[in-house]
Write a protein that holds these residues in place. Structure first.
Motif, PDB file in Angstrom:
ATOM      1  N   ILE A 161       0.830  -1.211   0.000  1.00 52.01           N
ATOM      2  CA  ILE A 161       0.000   0.000   0.000  1.00 52.01           C
ATOM      3  C   ILE A 161       0.864   1.259   0.000  1.00 52.01           C
ATOM      4  CG2 ILE A 161      -1.663   1.343   1.351  1.00 52.01           C
ATOM      5  CD1 ILE A 161      -2.896  -1.265   2.283  1.00 52.01           C
ATOM      6  N   LYS A 162       2.007   1.199   0.680  1.00 50.37           N
ATOM      7  CA  LYS A 162       2.897   2.363   0.770  1.00 50.37           C
ATOM      8  C   LYS A 162       3.378   2.811  -0.611  1.00 50.37           C
ATOM      9  CE  LYS A 162       4.880   0.989   5.249  1.00 50.37           C
ATOM     10  NZ  LYS A 162       6.138   0.554   5.914  1.00 50.37           N
ATOM     11  N   TYR A 163       3.473   1.860  -1.535  1.00 49.57           N
ATOM     12  CA  TYR A 163       4.074   2.146  -2.841  1.00 49.57           C
ATOM     13  C   TYR A 163       3.045   2.097  -3.971  1.00 49.57           C
ATOM     14  CZ  TYR A 163       8.137   1.010  -0.008  1.00 49.57           C
ATOM     15  OH  TYR A 163       9.071   0.971   0.993  1.00 49.57           O
ATOM     16  N   GLN A 164       1.820   2.489  -3.675  1.00 48.06           N
ATOM     17  CA  GLN A 164       0.765   2.351  -4.671  1.00 48.06           C
ATOM     18  C   GLN A 164       0.998   3.166  -5.943  1.00 48.06           C
ATOM     19  OE1 GLN A 164      -2.222   0.331  -5.213  1.00 48.06           O
ATOM     20  NE2 GLN A 164      -0.591  -0.682  -4.117  1.00 48.06           N
ATOM     21  N   LYS A 199       1.100  -2.037  -8.957  1.00 44.32           N
ATOM     22  CA  LYS A 199      -0.272  -2.461  -9.223  1.00 44.32           C
ATOM     23  C   LYS A 199      -0.375  -3.946  -8.906  1.00 44.32           C
ATOM     24  CE  LYS A 199      -1.613   0.935 -12.732  1.00 44.32           C
ATOM     25  NZ  LYS A 199      -2.839   1.402 -12.080  1.00 44.32           N
ATOM     26  N   VAL A 200      -1.492  -4.332  -8.312  1.00 46.86           N
ATOM     27  CA  VAL A 200      -1.669  -5.710  -7.868  1.00 46.86           C
ATOM     28  C   VAL A 200      -2.914  -6.305  -8.521  1.00 46.86           C
ATOM     29  CG1 VAL A 200      -2.060  -7.224  -5.891  1.00 46.86           C
ATOM     30  CG2 VAL A 200      -0.598  -5.209  -5.644  1.00 46.86           C
ATOM     31  N   ILE A 201      -2.745  -7.490  -9.103  1.00 50.18           N
ATOM     32  CA  ILE A 201      -3.879  -8.241  -9.640  1.00 50.18           C
ATOM     33  C   ILE A 201      -4.026  -9.492  -8.795  1.00 50.18           C
ATOM     34  CG2 ILE A 201      -4.843  -9.440 -11.636  1.00 50.18           C
ATOM     35  CD1 ILE A 201      -3.024  -7.654 -13.388  1.00 50.18           C
ATOM     36  N   ASN A 202      -5.140  -9.613  -8.101  1.00 52.19           N
ATOM     37  CA  ASN A 202      -5.384 -10.770  -7.246  1.00 52.19           C
ATOM     38  C   ASN A 202      -6.341 -11.728  -7.948  1.00 52.19           C
ATOM     39  OD1 ASN A 202      -5.316 -12.304  -4.744  1.00 52.19           O
ATOM     40  ND2 ASN A 202      -7.426 -11.637  -4.483  1.00 52.19           N
ATOM     41  N   ILE A 260      -9.065 -10.171 -20.190  1.00 50.88           N
ATOM     42  CA  ILE A 260      -7.808  -9.592 -20.662  1.00 50.88           C
ATOM     43  C   ILE A 260      -7.952  -8.078 -20.801  1.00 50.88           C
ATOM     44  CG2 ILE A 260      -6.225  -9.424 -22.631  1.00 50.88           C
ATOM     45  CD1 ILE A 260      -6.734 -12.416 -23.107  1.00 50.88           C
ATOM     46  N   LYS A 261      -9.082  -7.643 -21.348  1.00 51.50           N
ATOM     47  CA  LYS A 261      -9.325  -6.203 -21.517  1.00 51.50           C
ATOM     48  C   LYS A 261      -9.388  -5.504 -20.162  1.00 51.50           C
ATOM     49  CE  LYS A 261     -10.527  -2.545 -24.010  1.00 51.50           C
ATOM     50  NZ  LYS A 261     -10.883  -1.556 -22.987  1.00 51.50           N
ATOM     51  N   LYS A 262     -10.010  -6.146 -19.187  1.00 52.80           N
ATOM     52  CA  LYS A 262     -10.103  -5.576 -17.838  1.00 52.80           C
ATOM     53  C   LYS A 262      -8.713  -5.409 -17.226  1.00 52.80           C
ATOM     54  CE  LYS A 262     -13.428  -7.089 -15.248  1.00 52.80           C
ATOM     55  NZ  LYS A 262     -14.242  -7.948 -14.334  1.00 52.80           N
ATOM     56  N   ILE A 263      -7.857  -6.436 -17.403  1.00 53.38           N
ATOM     57  CA  ILE A 263      -6.490  -6.373 -16.883  1.00 53.38           C
ATOM     58  C   ILE A 263      -5.704  -5.268 -17.585  1.00 53.38           C
ATOM     59  CG2 ILE A 263      -4.298  -7.619 -16.735  1.00 53.38           C
ATOM     60  CD1 ILE A 263      -5.952 -10.193 -16.435  1.00 53.38           C
ATOM     61  N   ALA A 264      -5.842  -5.188 -18.905  1.00 54.88           N
ATOM     62  CA  ALA A 264      -5.123  -4.174 -19.680  1.00 54.88           C
ATOM     63  C   ALA A 264      -5.525  -2.767 -19.246  1.00 54.88           C
ATOM     64  CB  ALA A 264      -5.385  -4.376 -21.170  1.00 54.88           C
ATOM     65  N   ASP A 265      -6.823  -2.558 -19.054  1.00 54.74           N
ATOM     66  CA  ASP A 265      -7.305  -1.243 -18.625  1.00 54.74           C
ATOM     67  C   ASP A 265      -6.732  -0.870 -17.261  1.00 54.74           C
ATOM     68  OD1 ASP A 265      -8.760  -1.000 -20.943  1.00 54.74           O
ATOM     69  OD2 ASP A 265     -10.673  -1.604 -20.035  1.00 54.74           O
ATOM     70  N   TYR A 266      -6.695  -1.828 -16.358  1.00 52.04           N
ATOM     71  CA  TYR A 266      -6.164  -1.588 -15.018  1.00 52.04           C
ATOM     72  C   TYR A 266      -4.682  -1.232 -15.072  1.00 52.04           C
ATOM     73  CZ  TYR A 266      -4.552  -2.662 -10.272  1.00 52.04           C
ATOM     74  OH  TYR A 266      -3.955  -2.602  -9.030  1.00 52.04           O
ATOM     75  N   LEU A 267      -3.940  -1.898 -15.966  1.00 52.64           N
ATOM     76  CA  LEU A 267      -2.501  -1.651 -16.079  1.00 52.64           C
ATOM     77  C   LEU A 267      -2.180  -0.442 -16.950  1.00 52.64           C
ATOM     78  CD1 LEU A 267      -1.203  -5.323 -16.557  1.00 52.64           C
ATOM     79  CD2 LEU A 267      -1.189  -3.953 -14.466  1.00 52.64           C
TER      80      LEU A 267
END
Length: 223
Positions: A36-39, A43-46, A116-123
């Protein structure tokens, strides 16, 4: 090494590349707080998966890495039900976290392009070639290209990648046991064995990894 994430982010090595990718299993609250300190930089994908499929996957991981030579029934008694406890701790740790993208493994299979599109948008990846990503991450392709891509995994690591394979392994007794574990109905004996197998054993591994690398390699092959 999950315990070295914050140290790595603060190191000079971190700035040598614009992008680093790490796959790890984190369920320790103190490490999650470090992230969290380095947000701004992380980026984290769980990814969540059906617990019973996780146990089958773990069975083959231990079997193919030659750490066990057991049938599934014996594995479940000696390791599987304790893996279930560990996975539920992992799942509960991330349940209330809101700083990451949460996806289901089942969605990666059933709704691959959309996920895949959801992951790409997040990244923040624009104009992603979804078909290319699907092609490169297909199980058979990964088996053949893992070494070439420097993924540091043997061919056996990429087994099936299917949903619901647990139905070929679990009997009613095992299903009931997992259900009890989900309800936190775990005996004192099981709690002690869990600590030994999934906490104390890992503590030894990381201690050896840090101070006695050769000892770590020997220990890791067997445990």
């Amino acid at each position: 090494n999950r315990f070295k994430i914050s140290k790595f982010i603060n190191s000079s090595d971190f700035s040598t590349e614009n992008i680093w990718v790490s796959k790890t299993h984190i369920y320790q609250p103190n490490i999650m707080l470090d992230i969290i300190k380095y947000q701004e930089n992380v980026k984290v994908i769980n990814i969540e998966r059906d617990i019973k499929d996780v146990i089958v996957s773990h069975f083959y991981h231990l079997k193919n890495s030659k750490k066990i030579n057991l049938n599934f029934e014996d594995y479940f008694e000696l390791w599987g039900k304790y893996k279930a406890i560990q996975y539920l701790k992992y799942s509960r740790s991330w349940k209330e976290v809101d700083f990451c993208l949460k996806i289901k493994y089942e969605d990666l299979i059933a709704s691959t392009p959309e996920t895949i599109k959801k992951i790409a948008d997040y990244l923040g990846v624009k104009n992603v070639d979804i078909l290319k990503v699907q092609e490169e991450t297909e199980i058979k392709k990964l088996r053949g290209s893992s070494a070439q891509k420097g993924l540091n995994e043997d061919k056996w690591f990429y087994r099936k990648g299917v949903v619901g394979d647990w139905e070929n392994y679990f009997d009613e007794k095992m299903i009931k046991k997992v259900s009890l574990i989900k309800q936190n109905k775990i005996s004192f004996k099981e709690k002690v064995i869990y600590v030994i197998k999934f906490k104390f054993r890992l503590w030894i591994k990381y201690f050896l990894y840090r101070y006695f690398p050769l000892g770590y390699r020997i220990f890791d092959k067997r445990f």
